[in-house]
Design a protein around this motif. Structure first.
Motif, short mmCIF file in Angstrom:
data_model
loop_
_atom_site.label_atom_id
_atom_site.label_comp_id
_atom_site.label_asym_id
_atom_site.label_seq_id
_atom_site.Cartn_x
_atom_site.Cartn_y
_atom_site.Cartn_z
N SER A 1 52.64 -54.40 6.04
CA SER A 1 51.70 -53.67 6.38
C SER A 1 51.69 -52.09 6.29
O SER A 1 50.68 -51.46 5.90
CB SER A 1 51.38 -53.95 8.10
N VAL A 2 53.02 -51.47 6.50
CA VAL A 2 53.23 -49.99 6.19
C VAL A 2 53.08 -49.63 4.81
O VAL A 2 52.35 -48.89 4.53
CB VAL A 2 54.63 -50.01 6.97
N LEU A 3 53.74 -50.64 3.94
CA LEU A 3 53.60 -50.29 2.64
C LEU A 3 52.16 -50.50 2.05
O LEU A 3 51.66 -49.80 1.27
CB LEU A 3 54.29 -51.55 1.79
N MET A 4 51.38 -51.56 2.69
CA MET A 4 49.93 -51.67 2.09
C MET A 4 49.05 -50.19 2.68
O MET A 4 48.35 -49.92 1.93
CB MET A 4 49.15 -52.97 3.03
N THR A 5 49.40 -49.76 3.87
CA THR A 5 48.63 -48.68 4.28
C THR A 5 49.26 -47.32 3.50
O THR A 5 48.21 -46.61 2.97
CB THR A 5 49.08 -48.38 5.80
N MET A 6 50.48 -47.29 2.97
CA MET A 6 50.83 -46.12 2.23
C MET A 6 50.07 -46.29 0.95
O MET A 6 49.67 -45.16 0.05
CB MET A 6 52.45 -46.38 2.20
N GLY A 7 49.93 -47.37 0.17
CA GLY A 7 49.59 -47.78 -1.09
C GLY A 7 48.09 -47.45 -0.80
O GLY A 7 47.48 -46.87 -1.89
N SER A 8 47.11 -47.70 0.29
CA SER A 8 45.86 -47.45 0.29
C SER A 8 45.63 -46.09 0.41
O SER A 8 44.63 -45.51 -0.21
CB SER A 8 45.45 -48.23 1.68
N PHE A 9 46.38 -45.33 1.08
CA PHE A 9 46.19 -43.89 1.22
C PHE A 9 46.53 -43.13 -0.12
O PHE A 9 45.97 -42.12 -0.71
CB PHE A 9 47.28 -43.18 2.03
N ARG A 10 47.38 -43.89 -1.09
CA ARG A 10 47.66 -43.04 -1.96
C ARG A 10 46.65 -43.28 -3.26
O ARG A 10 46.02 -42.42 -3.84
CB ARG A 10 48.91 -43.86 -2.79
N PHE A 11 45.82 -44.52 -3.09
CA PHE A 11 44.61 -44.58 -3.92
C PHE A 11 43.62 -43.96 -3.27
O PHE A 11 42.56 -43.32 -4.11
CB PHE A 11 44.08 -46.06 -3.77
#
Length: 86
Positions: A57-67
């Motif tokens: 969940s943390v990795l997905m959140t970080m990836g979403s913010f990057r996009f």
């Protein structure tokens, strides 16, 4: 795509988490079964999979913010405004 891969991983982990949770609940509700490896292994695996879900969940959140940041950076030139994302 990193977010898509993590999403599929989270789906599989969620199914495993639900199965392990049901097994842990059934083992607890049925009372002591004697000294068995399943008595401690199932709840331990349930907790470990929960920790993996949190990490995903943390990795997905970080990836979403990057996009999101990349999308805002490309649209800023057209709009002329800057949006600050910490």
């Amino acid at each position: 795509d990193l977010v898509e891969t993590i999403g599929w991983l989270m789906g599989g982990l969620m199914a495993l988490q639900l199965a392990l949770g049901g097994m842990a609940w059934a083992m607890t509700a049925s009372g002591p079964l004697g000294p068995s490896a399943w008595v401690w292994a199932v709840p331990t695996l349930h907790v470990a999979v929960g920790a993996l879900l949190l990490a995903c969940s943390v990795l997905m959140t970080m990836g979403s913010f990057r996009f999101l940041r990349a999308a805002l950076d490309t649209s800023d030139s057209a709009v002329g405004a800057r949006v600050a994302i910490p």
